[in-house]
Design an enzyme around this catalytic site. Structure first.
Site, short mmCIF file in Angstrom:
data_model
loop_
_atom_site.label_atom_id
_atom_site.label_comp_id
_atom_site.label_asym_id
_atom_site.label_seq_id
_atom_site.Cartn_x
_atom_site.Cartn_y
_atom_site.Cartn_z
CG HIS A 157 -2.08 -0.92 1.01
ND1 HIS A 157 -3.14 -0.75 0.34
CD2 HIS A 157 -2.41 -2.40 1.59
CE1 HIS A 157 -3.79 -1.91 0.21
NE2 HIS A 157 -3.48 -2.68 1.02
CG ASP B 69 -2.21 4.82 -2.78
OD1 ASP B 69 -3.47 4.55 -2.00
OD2 ASP B 69 -1.74 4.19 -2.90
C1 LIG Z 1 -10.05 2.73 -0.61
C2 LIG Z 1 -9.47 2.84 0.77
C3 LIG Z 1 -7.93 3.45 0.87
C4 LIG Z 1 -6.87 2.40 0.24
C5 LIG Z 1 -5.65 2.90 -0.10
C6 LIG Z 1 -4.49 2.28 0.17
C7 LIG Z 1 -3.85 2.80 1.48
C8 LIG Z 1 -3.75 1.90 -0.84
O1 LIG Z 1 -2.48 2.12 -0.97
S1 LIG Z 1 -4.49 1.35 -2.39
C9 LIG Z 1 -2.98 1.03 -3.27
C10 LIG Z 1 -2.92 -0.67 -3.28
N1 LIG Z 1 -1.88 -1.15 -4.19
C11 LIG Z 1 -1.87 -1.17 -5.30
O2 LIG Z 1 -2.81 -0.75 -6.14
C12 LIG Z 1 -0.60 -1.78 -5.88
C13 LIG Z 1 -1.04 -2.79 -7.02
N2 LIG Z 1 -2.01 -3.81 -6.42
C14 LIG Z 1 -1.73 -4.54 -5.69
O3 LIG Z 1 -0.79 -4.78 -5.22
C15 LIG Z 1 -2.82 -5.74 -5.21
O4 LIG Z 1 -4.14 -5.27 -6.36
C16 LIG Z 1 -3.34 -5.38 -3.92
C17 LIG Z 1 -2.54 -5.63 -2.85
C18 LIG Z 1 -3.81 -3.82 -3.86
C19 LIG Z 1 -4.71 -6.11 -3.80
O5 LIG Z 1 -4.07 -7.67 -3.67
P1 LIG Z 1 -4.95 -8.72 -4.30
O6 LIG Z 1 -4.19 -10.10 -4.01
O7 LIG Z 1 -6.34 -8.63 -3.71
O8 LIG Z 1 -5.32 -8.54 -6.08
P2 LIG Z 1 -4.17 -8.78 -7.05
O9 LIG Z 1 -2.94 -9.57 -6.78
O10 LIG Z 1 -3.74 -7.49 -7.54
O11 LIG Z 1 -5.25 -9.49 -8.32
C20 LIG Z 1 -6.35 -9.20 -8.35
C21 LIG Z 1 -7.31 -10.06 -8.04
O12 LIG Z 1 -8.66 -9.76 -8.23
C22 LIG Z 1 -9.26 -10.80 -9.26
N3 LIG Z 1 -10.26 -9.93 -10.13
C23 LIG Z 1 -10.03 -8.52 -10.31
N4 LIG Z 1 -11.13 -8.22 -11.21
C24 LIG Z 1 -11.90 -9.21 -11.07
C25 LIG Z 1 -13.00 -9.56 -11.93
N5 LIG Z 1 -13.76 -8.70 -12.64
N6 LIG Z 1 -13.56 -10.77 -11.81
C26 LIG Z 1 -13.04 -11.96 -11.02
N7 LIG Z 1 -11.93 -11.60 -10.54
C27 LIG Z 1 -11.40 -10.44 -10.39
C28 LIG Z 1 -8.13 -11.30 -9.88
O13 LIG Z 1 -8.62 -12.70 -10.49
C29 LIG Z 1 -7.03 -11.42 -8.93
O14 LIG Z 1 -7.59 -12.39 -8.23
P3 LIG Z 1 -6.68 -13.52 -7.57
O15 LIG Z 1 -5.73 -12.91 -6.50
O16 LIG Z 1 -7.38 -14.88 -6.95
O17 LIG Z 1 -5.84 -13.98 -8.94
C30 LIG Z 1 -9.42 1.74 1.75
C31 LIG Z 1 -8.83 1.69 2.98
C32 LIG Z 1 -9.63 1.14 4.17
C33 LIG Z 1 -10.87 0.36 3.19
C34 LIG Z 1 -11.88 -0.14 3.77
C35 LIG Z 1 -11.59 -1.30 5.05
O18 LIG Z 1 -10.69 -2.42 4.53
C36 LIG Z 1 -12.68 -1.86 5.66
C37 LIG Z 1 -13.78 -2.56 4.56
C38 LIG Z 1 -13.24 -3.89 4.08
C39 LIG Z 1 -14.43 -4.62 3.08
O19 LIG Z 1 -13.73 -5.79 2.72
C40 LIG Z 1 -14.33 -3.57 1.80
C41 LIG Z 1 -15.07 -2.24 2.38
C42 LIG Z 1 -14.17 -1.51 3.40
C43 LIG Z 1 -15.02 -0.25 3.97
C44 LIG Z 1 -12.76 -1.11 2.72
C45 LIG Z 1 -12.96 -0.02 1.50
C46 LIG Z 1 -11.55 0.42 0.92
O20 LIG Z 1 -11.11 -0.49 0.53
C47 LIG Z 1 -11.02 1.16 1.99
C48 LIG Z 1 -11.75 2.59 2.53
#
Ligand SMILES: C[C@H](CCC[C@H](C)C(=O)SCCNC(=O)CCNC(=O)[C@H](O)C(C)(C)COP(=O)(O)OP(=O)(O)OC[C@H]1O[C@@H](n2cnc3c(N)ncnc32)[C@H](O)[C@@H]1OP(=O)(O)O)[C@H]1CC[C@H]2[C@@H]3[C@H](O)C[C@@H]4C[C@H](O)CC[C@]4(C)[C@H]3C[C@H](O)[C@]12C
Length: 407
Positions: free
Chosen positions: A147, A177
């Site tokens: 993050h 970000d």
């Molecule tokens: C939004 C608020 C602020 C967040 C900001 C935060 C501080 C950041 O820094 S965001 C930057 C994150 N990092 C990156 O973007 C870098 C690149 N990305 C990654 O490293 C990763 O994507 C990851 C670490 C972000 C996520 O990893 P993950 O393993 O989940 O995903 P990936 O490996 O990338 O693979 C994607 C997977 O998704 C599948 N996918 C995608 N699209 C589809 C589709 N259409 N159909 C099917 N599948 C799909 C894909 O297949 C991959 O799957 P696999 O891994 O199985 O292969 C947030 C701050 C607090 C949050 C709230 C809080 O957490 C509480 C609640 C929690 C609840 O769960 C959600 C609501 C919340 C209120 C939540 C809401 C917000 O998130 C916040 C407010």
């Protein structure tokens, strides 16, 4: 943030009003088609910037229950299951007619879907394939989760942030970000769109938050030998060490921001505080800064924020009130400029920046799209027949829009 009754915020001309308001001009990115894969924060802001300046942004959402989303104004939502080959095939077909694809995943995820740049750019050589990641598409960390704070830490910048008495402090998730991620990715997309007007070809953009945050802080790197950073963290001029670049609490528990760097502005600050330069140490006497800070703090604590504004407003003393979001939106200067806008649900947010004189951004004032709200509309727009769409429903690749479900 919702609009308060006090003060009237400027209403951003809605898209429908644009022709009457702006004559025949269209927005800078009018007609650019963008496929944005739903992400957490950096990707959504990048997509919102493109939408604000006229691009048609279609967000690809996962199926399943809605989760809170932000920065989605002006976008449409297509929800489908990418993990099923039929879902990936839909994206592959749509990408043939896309200008930009923007994905927020770890390196390699799109390839797992069979939607990597090699395949999609072979189908559509004009496609601009933007990859917004944390650590980049290569390197030992490219597949590691992270993050903002992690990327800021690895950029070197976080080591310079925070007061000397505290641990390094990440300013919300703004620097990596949004500054290093969203904005550099949007810049990359616009650069590639411009280059494509010459070459007719798209390209892959490796936008990542470590390098973006580092690039954003180039001044920090290039001024290391200027004596600006010779003290430990929190003891330098711009990192809370200097008394004339600091915030101070006022008698009513608010704060004033002081940025009186140049001697002529510093003299006005001293005068406004009712102090005498002749009785004080030299402005740049670092060993006296701690004592000077205490003296300034005592002075600011004697009056309210409003009283200090009466003294400093409109002067070159570089002293301004620290205002909250609501106050910022109602601030007279910001109101004169229309710096904040309200949407049709009375939510207040910053106007898009920068302001272009002839083709300014005209952000949508409509509510954010519901997950999958436009799935059918988008599929039809890109040539899918009723029969094909029905089959996608039957195979549970797509699902009925929540809007219909609510009706
Ligand atoms: C939004 C608020 C602020 C967040 C900001 C935060 C501080 C950041 O820094 S965001 C930057 C994150 N990092 C990156 O973007 C870098 C690149 N990305 C990654 O490293 C990763 O994507 C990851 C670490 C972000 C996520 O990893 P993950 O393993 O989940 O995903 P990936 O490996 O990338 O693979 C994607 C997977 O998704 C599948 N996918 C995608 N699209 C589809 C589709 N259409 N159909 C099917 N599948 C799909 C894909 O297949 C991959 O799957 P696999 O891994 O199985 O292969 C947030 C701050 C607090 C949050 C709230 C809080 O957490 C509480 C609640 C929690 C609840 O769960 C959600 C609501 C919340 C209120 C939540 C809401 C917000 O998130 C916040 C407010």
């Amino acid at each position: 943030m919702r609009e308060k009754s006090r003060g009237s915020l400027s209403r951003c001309p809605s898209r429908q009003q644009v022709p009457s308001v702006l004559g025949r001009s269209s927005m800078a990115l009018q007609g650019v088609r963008v496929l944005e894969f739903a992400g957490l924060a950096p990707g959504p802001l990048c997509g919102m910037i493109l939408a604000d300046f006229g691009a048609q942004v279609m967000r690809v959402d996962r199926l399943g229950p809605a989760t809170p989303t932000w920065m989605a104004r002006g976008k449409r939502s297509l929800a489908l299951d990418l993990k099923r080959p039929e879902g990936a095939a839909v994206i592959r077909r749509i990408s043939r007619q896309m200008d930009v694809l923007a994905e927020p995943f770890r390196s390699g995820v799109m390839e797992k879907f069979g939607l990597g740049p090699e395949i999609l750019r072979k189908d559509n050589p004009r496609l601009i394939y933007a990859r917004l990641s944390g650590f980049g598409q290569t390197g030992r960390l490219s597949k590691v989760a992270g993050h903002d704070i992690n990327f800021l830490a690895l950029s070197g910048v976080l080591s310079k942030l925070g007061r000397s008495s505290e641990t390094p402090y990440a300013p919300l998730n703004l620097l990596a970000d949004f500054g290093g991620g969203s904005l550099t990715c949007a810049l990359g997309i616009v650069l590639a769109l411009y280059e494509r007007t010459q070459s007719g070809k798209g390209q892959v953009i490796d936008a990542n938050m470590v390098e973006g945050a580092a690039y954003l802080s180039s001044f920090l790197w290039q001024s290391q030998n200027a004596g600006l950073w010779s003290q430990p963290r929190g003891k330098n001029m711009l990192d809370s060490g200097a008394p004339f670049y600091e915030t101070y609490r006022t008698s009513d528990g608010k704060f004033m921001a002081v940025g009186a760097i140049e001697p002529q502005f510093y003299a006005l600050l001293i005068n406004g505080l009712g102090l005498n330069c002749d009785e004080l140490p030299d402005q740049l006497s670092i060993s006296d800064w701690e004592e000077m800070k205490k003296k300034f703090a005592e002075k600011f604590a004697k009056k309210t924020q409003a009283e200090w504004c009466k003294i400093f407003d409109g002067t070159d003393a570089c002293v301004t009130p620290v205002v909250n979001l609501e106050e910022a939106a109602l601030n007279e200067h910001n109101q004169e400029r229309g710096s904040f806008i309200t949407d049709e649900d009375h939510n207040v947010s910053p106007r898009p920046a920068p302001l272009l004189s002839r083709t300014p951004a005209v952000p949508s004032t409509k509510r954010n799209p519901l997950k999958g709200e436009h799935t059918e509309e988008i599929l039809q727009e890109f040539g899918f027949s009723k029969e094909e769409i029905n089959q996608l429903y039957l195979d549970k690749i797509i699902e009925p829009s929540k809007l219909k479900a609510n009706l």
